[in-house]
Design a protein around this motif. Structure first.
Motif, PDB file in Angstrom:
ATOM      1  N   ALA A 238       0.623  -1.258   0.094  1.00 24.62           N
ATOM      2  CA  ALA A 238       0.078  -0.299  -0.265  1.00 24.62           C
ATOM      3  C   ALA A 238       0.864   1.287   0.173  1.00 24.62           C
ATOM      4  O   ALA A 238       1.747   1.562   0.323  1.00 24.62           O
ATOM      5  CB  ALA A 238      -0.808  -0.269   1.818  1.00 24.62           C
ATOM      6  N   PHE A 239       1.111   2.552   0.080  1.00 24.13           N
ATOM      7  CA  PHE A 239       1.067   3.736  -0.052  1.00 24.13           C
ATOM      8  C   PHE A 239       0.395   4.508   0.214  1.00 24.13           C
ATOM      9  O   PHE A 239      -0.812   4.238   0.475  1.00 24.13           O
ATOM     10  CB  PHE A 239       0.977   3.767  -1.834  1.00 24.13           C
ATOM     11  N   LYS A 247       7.004   6.844  -7.704  1.00 22.73           N
ATOM     12  CA  LYS A 247       7.060   5.591  -6.902  1.00 22.73           C
ATOM     13  C   LYS A 247       6.288   4.971  -7.235  1.00 22.73           C
ATOM     14  O   LYS A 247       7.032   3.628  -7.299  1.00 22.73           O
ATOM     15  CB  LYS A 247       7.908   6.190  -5.450  1.00 22.73           C
ATOM     16  N   ALA A 249       4.879   4.078  -9.702  1.00 25.98           N
ATOM     17  CA  ALA A 249       4.174   3.583 -11.122  1.00 25.98           C
ATOM     18  C   ALA A 249       5.687   2.902 -11.097  1.00 25.98           C
ATOM     19  O   ALA A 249       4.872   1.813 -12.233  1.00 25.98           O
ATOM     20  CB  ALA A 249       4.859   5.050 -11.828  1.00 25.98           C
ATOM     21  N   ARG A 250       6.671   3.373 -10.129  1.00 21.31           N
ATOM     22  CA  ARG A 250       7.450   1.727 -10.551  1.00 21.31           C
ATOM     23  C   ARG A 250       7.119   0.488 -10.049  1.00 21.31           C
ATOM     24  O   ARG A 250       7.313  -0.567 -10.188  1.00 21.31           O
ATOM     25  CB  ARG A 250       8.573   2.687 -10.264  1.00 21.31           C
ATOM     26  N   GLU A 253       5.058  -1.223 -12.576  1.00 29.04           N
ATOM     27  CA  GLU A 253       5.716  -1.703 -13.204  1.00 29.04           C
ATOM     28  C   GLU A 253       6.353  -2.948 -12.934  1.00 29.04           C
ATOM     29  O   GLU A 253       6.489  -4.229 -13.351  1.00 29.04           O
ATOM     30  CB  GLU A 253       6.237  -1.015 -13.813  1.00 29.04           C
ATOM     31  N   ARG A 254       6.765  -2.496 -11.237  1.00 26.46           N
ATOM     32  CA  ARG A 254       7.671  -4.148 -10.960  1.00 26.46           C
ATOM     33  C   ARG A 254       6.689  -5.055 -10.590  1.00 26.46           C
ATOM     34  O   ARG A 254       7.060  -6.278 -11.032  1.00 26.46           O
ATOM     35  CB  ARG A 254       8.726  -3.697  -9.841  1.00 26.46           C
ATOM     36  N   ILE A 282       2.947   8.358 -16.392  1.00 28.30           N
ATOM     37  CA  ILE A 282       3.754   7.289 -16.844  1.00 28.30           C
ATOM     38  C   ILE A 282       4.015   8.263 -18.486  1.00 28.30           C
ATOM     39  O   ILE A 282       5.181   8.487 -18.985  1.00 28.30           O
ATOM     40  CB  ILE A 282       4.290   6.039 -16.963  1.00 28.30           C
ATOM     41  N   PHE A 372      15.854   5.940 -12.293  1.00 30.76           N
ATOM     42  CA  PHE A 372      14.746   5.011 -11.705  1.00 30.76           C
ATOM     43  C   PHE A 372      15.890   4.445  -9.770  1.00 30.76           C
ATOM     44  O   PHE A 372      15.704   2.694  -9.390  1.00 30.76           O
ATOM     45  CB  PHE A 372      16.061   3.419 -13.060  1.00 30.76           C
ATOM     46  N   GLU A 373      16.667   5.848  -9.519  1.00 30.31           N
ATOM     47  CA  GLU A 373      16.838   5.245  -8.131  1.00 30.31           C
ATOM     48  C   GLU A 373      17.886   4.675  -8.359  1.00 30.31           C
ATOM     49  O   GLU A 373      18.122   3.699  -7.566  1.00 30.31           O
ATOM     50  CB  GLU A 373      15.815   5.304  -7.668  1.00 30.31           C
TER      51      GLU A 373
END
Lengths: 476, 476
Positions: A238-239, A247, A249-250, A253-254, A282, A372-373
């Motif tokens: 959860a965010f 963050k 969004a990544r 994707e992952r 994105i 991409f951190e």
């Protein structure tokens, strides 16, 4: 018949709409030409019929496709289509339209129609475009909203831009741990419709604390007698609304997500982030970055007035003019050297240009790593060392080639040696600056995609001129 | 306990993995230091235990997160973690890793392990990375596949790159029109699991022709006695495997889709395109475009050897060197003019540079328009005219400013007038070239993001030098 059919061929849609407009105009012209015999009323009636017919036909298009077509139409056609769309469809279309065209459309729409459109928007869509709407329209819309929607709108507006809170939807469907699958199914069947992109129901307790998630997939395959508690995924990812959208969004994707619960700092469910909002985010972000790297503040309406386009590009050109004047001061110092050997003037732009190119390659890689951190403190040091070595290697190869060519061309090998040395040094400086500038901008809380390139080019131009002419002054 | 937990904080994950590696190495060192008393067997046993412990702990990480961490680790650490991951987890991680790092990892992995990893991949993931795998490994994997998977793999490989066929998944769940909701639910409950991202079941007839789509949402809210035929969405939007993926991606954005049916040219269902593949596609494409614009053929492994990085950047630098030499030939023609008035050498890079900047702004807007399919024949003409007017306006403003400044600085107003005229002309040329070059590249079937900028800069540099020096030769 199914209305609002999506289309696989946007060119076709574009042509369909323009053909419709053409047809509508022919009918209008016809009404006017028949006007001579029986003036007035007949024409008005015919026009009203024509407008209704246009509106009816436009209803068959998907709002997102209408948004696309509107962006591509020139102002007159655009306004005519825009005025013919029903407020509800216009509301759905306007959230899909690029900000530059949206602002123009809003400026051209009469207030009473704008109010109708705004009232047809969901609170989260309203929050999304609220900055573009005139203040008096927003005030009236806020008053016309129900209490719940008004609170929701205020909340969404309160989160920082680019945050999860701004992107999230407020529609959630929740169940309790003790319910059985059969009970959940029965409850769902009692509802007429579910929120969009509902791939999971969220499991909350009596205090609305998030306990888990139950996917529709497990709901339909599970034994009807099992409880939610036994089937659900515990503690799903959860965010919080204040997390950065990039963050989240990544994470989509992952982990290949369709939706995510959004919880407040006490773990209570406050909303839901869905993949459609993430896909738009994105795309818009990538689009903005690509434009920013070329020195544009944002996308432009192709049909915007010239002065508006000129203004959108002026800041960058002004900055470029300043840095170019500053960089060429390094040439000014050496005017007497150039006077003595004028081929220096011909060769110096090559030294500057290849430095800019190398540096921009480094900048692109570093910006990507930052986005991409993936660049830790250790990696950063490694990267700085490595890029400088790559600069040295490329300097030896391409500086060597350039130096030999120039030396042979002008029949003066020392000139070639000076050029080679200047290129090697400039490429190493370009590599160092290319690593350090994006990090510095990022550290200052700025977007490295904006400004890195202009700063870099300033350094590589200045150093290209200074190193080449300085070495020539010393050794030639 | 739930394994493979996704993470909201990748920095933390990175640190967790490196801490784990640190811990593992301490244990290994300890085993070796205790070796002095009782040589041989004990150490071996201890090492095996340590390795098992590392593997067990790594199992707790999500494969996508491991892929992320692997990209950021330096080669030694990277290999140690990579070797410790179970083949099944490695298979899931490797599809998430960037191509540059993936190629390196594959090169470093012993063949027998590579085979195990490849065999653990789904056919569509296998097709995705098949180009990176050594031919002998692919041959053995193909032989070990069941007949169905082998056929599927061949099919996926047969579609062109960047096509829907390459991205689609082959797992579909289908129902028939005559079934009732209750029957469909019973059938689903008989299955142990469903394909990922299943938001809709596809309705097909006996010949596998696509008839409609039934969303899980309507399935769970509909009356159990209604038939599929009554509830389903008729003729849902579908793509063909040979359609370009970019087109399908835009449909996902516009219509907020989670999955789409893929049908062959006779309308038979052959696969399913899901939003997770589309999100990855959008990100990878945007990433590649950003790097291509800076003249890189692709992303680079931060830890790749220097010569490999130097090679990745060389083509661009070579092209740049050629165009720079060519552009500066225009200076060469006017060396005697410069000898007569050396301040020309100082000012000429400004004329070239501001032309390049303006042109690149135009290029960025045109590339965006092409990518969004929003530039029709009419719009193109409109854009060309408009950009040239914007160039004229900006030329008057900034060329005027630059000319006046230079004229005052060198105390020679005619020099300023020549500079202003050269900038105005160069900005108009930049605008025209900025519109025409991306269209020409696109028309030749090439990606306008690659090459537009280098061609443009060549023209604006050449013309900047030529116009400024030529006008100076004529009038000063």
């Amino acid at each position: 018949m199914q209305l609002r059919r999506p289309s696989t061929d946007l060119h076709q849609t574009f042509e369909d709409v323009t053909a419709l407009l053409e047809h509508h105009r022919t009918l209008e012209a016809l009404a006017h030409s028949q006007d001579r015999s029986q003036r007035g009323v007949g024409v008005l009636l015919q026009q009203r019929q024509n407008a209704a017919e246009l509106q009816r036909r436009l209803r068959g298009f998907h709002p997102a496709d209408l948004g696309f077509v509107l962006e591509g139409l020139e102002p007159d056609d655009r306004l005519q289509i825009w005025a013919a769309i029903e407020p509800r469809q216009a509301a759905e279309a306007i959230v899909e339209i690029d900000a530059s065209v949206r602002a123009w459309l809003i400026g051209e729409t009469p207030k009473h129609r704008l109010l109708k459109i705004a009232e047809a928007l969901d609170p989260d869509d309203l929050a999304w475009i609220s900055d573009d709407l005139p203040e008096d329209v927003m005030r009236e819309v806020r008053e016309s909203l129900g209490e719940i929607d008004r609170t929701l709108l205020q909340q969404a507006d309160a989160y920082p831009p680019q945050s999860v809170g701004r992107l999230m939807s407020l529609e959630v469907a929740t169940v309790r741990e003790a319910q059985t699958m059969a009970e959940v199914l029965r409850d769902l069947q009692a509802r007429s419709e579910l929120p969009d992109h509902l791939d999971r129901l969220f499991v909350v307790d009596a205090r609305n604390l998030l306990r888990g998630a139950l996917s529709l997939q497990s709901l339909v395959v599970a034994n009807p007698a099992s409880t939610v508690n036994a089937v659900m995924e515990d503690a799903p990812l959860a965010f919080q609304p204040t997390d950065m959208a990039a963050k989240a969004a990544r994470a989509f994707e992952r982990y290949d997500l369709v939706s995510l619960p959004v919880v407040n700092d006490r773990g209570k469910l406050v909303g839901r982030l869905t993949v459609d909002a993430v896909v738009d985010f994105i795309r818009v972000t990538a689009d903005k970055d690509a434009l920013a790297m070329a020195g544009l503040r944002g996308a432009e309406d192709t049909f915007a007035p010239v002065w508006q386009s000129a203004r959108n590009r002026s800041l960058w050109l002004f900055v470029n003019l300043m840095t170019a004047f500053a960089a060429t001061r390094f040439i000014g110092f050496f005017e007497s050297t150039i006077q003595g050997l004028v081929s220096l003037a011909t060769l110096m732009p090559i030294v500057a240009s290849i430095g800019g190119n190398t540096g921009n390659q480094t900048v692109a890689l570093v910006i990507r790593g930052i986005a991409f951190e993936q660049l830790t403190e250790d990696t950063r040091r490694h990267l700085l060392r490595k890029e400088m070595v790559v600069g040295l290697v490329n300097g030896l190869i391409w500086g060597g080639l350039a130096g030999i060519t120039a030396g042979l061309f002008y029949g003066r090998l020392a000139l070639g040696a000076v050029m080679m040395a200047a290129i090697i040094l400039n490429l190493m400086i370009a590599a160092a600056v290319g690593v350090l500038v994006p990090f510095a901008l990022h550290g200052m809380g700025r977007d490295p995609a904006q400004g890195s390139s202009v700063l870099l080019t300033f350094v590589t131009d200045s150093m290209g001129f200074f190193l080449f002419l300085g070495l020539a002054w010393l050794y030639l």
